[in-house]
Design an enzyme around this catalytic site. Structure first.
Site, mmCIF file in Angstrom:
data_model
loop_
_atom_site.group_PDB
_atom_site.id
_atom_site.type_symbol
_atom_site.label_atom_id
_atom_site.label_comp_id
_atom_site.label_asym_id
_atom_site.label_seq_id
_atom_site.Cartn_x
_atom_site.Cartn_y
_atom_site.Cartn_z
ATOM 1 N N GLU A 32 0.837 -1.197 0.000
ATOM 2 C CA GLU A 32 0.000 0.000 0.000
ATOM 3 C C GLU A 32 0.873 1.249 0.000
ATOM 4 O O GLU A 32 1.496 1.585 1.007
ATOM 5 C CB GLU A 32 -0.917 0.012 1.235
ATOM 6 C CG GLU A 32 -1.875 -1.154 1.320
ATOM 7 C CD GLU A 32 -2.934 -1.128 0.230
ATOM 8 O OE1 GLU A 32 -3.297 -0.028 -0.236
ATOM 9 O OE2 GLU A 32 -3.401 -2.211 -0.147
ATOM 10 N N GLU A 73 -5.644 4.343 8.056
ATOM 11 C CA GLU A 73 -5.160 3.861 6.754
ATOM 12 C C GLU A 73 -5.144 2.339 6.708
ATOM 13 O O GLU A 73 -5.483 1.738 5.680
ATOM 14 C CB GLU A 73 -3.767 4.415 6.444
ATOM 15 C CG GLU A 73 -3.241 4.027 5.084
ATOM 16 C CD GLU A 73 -4.105 4.521 3.941
ATOM 17 O OE1 GLU A 73 -4.472 3.697 3.064
ATOM 18 O OE2 GLU A 73 -4.414 5.729 3.905
ATOM 19 N N GLU A 80 -10.653 -2.004 1.528
ATOM 20 C CA GLU A 80 -10.402 -2.087 0.078
ATOM 21 C C GLU A 80 -10.055 -3.508 -0.346
ATOM 22 O O GLU A 80 -10.519 -3.986 -1.390
ATOM 23 C CB GLU A 80 -9.286 -1.134 -0.333
ATOM 24 C CG GLU A 80 -9.711 0.317 -0.313
ATOM 25 C CD GLU A 80 -8.619 1.255 -0.802
ATOM 26 O OE1 GLU A 80 -7.468 0.809 -1.000
ATOM 27 O OE2 GLU A 80 -8.928 2.433 -0.989
#
Length: 126
Positions: A32, A73, A80
């Site tokens: 990420e 995050e 996601e």
């Protein structure tokens, strides 16, 4: 139906949970780019928080706001991943889930930025 992985207790559970958590941090950092960027931002902001903060309470608030960005995050990345696991097809609910998770990251970044600007203002004005 019970989950066979939930039967662990005591020190064995703690050791395995720690391993899973460290694996998750490693995967987030490797996979990420936003998490990598925010990790490097944290490396800069945490020492800055120690310098900017006028007392331990203010330093703790500044550092906590940086940690909050990383936490949000990680949750965003998890959401996601689950949405992408279900399907890459565009679906209104999938898009909504991703957008809301992204908004949570944005809000945490704005909070962190606002606190640092406020601390800087107090340091300069003092």
């Amino acid at each position: 139906m019970t989950n066979p992985h939930k039967g662990r207790t005591g020190l064995d559970r703690i050791i395995r949970a720690t391993g899973y958590s460290l694996s998750g941090l490693k995967k987030a950092y490797q996979g990420e780019s936003a998490f990598r960027q925010e990790t490097w931002l944290a490396i800069v902001l945490i020492p800055l928080a120690l310098w900017l903060g006028q007392d331990w309470t203010q330093r703790a608030v500044l550092i906590s706001s940086v940690a909050l960005v990383l936490i949000v995050e990680l949750l965003n990345s998890g959401i996601e991943a689950v949405v992408d696991r279900v399907s890459f097809e565009h679906h209104e609910l999938s898009g909504r889930a991703k957008d809301i998770a992204s908004a949570a990251v944005f809000v945490s970044l704005m909070l962190c930025g606002g606190l640092f600007v406020s601390a800087l203002w107090m340091k300069v004005a003092a």
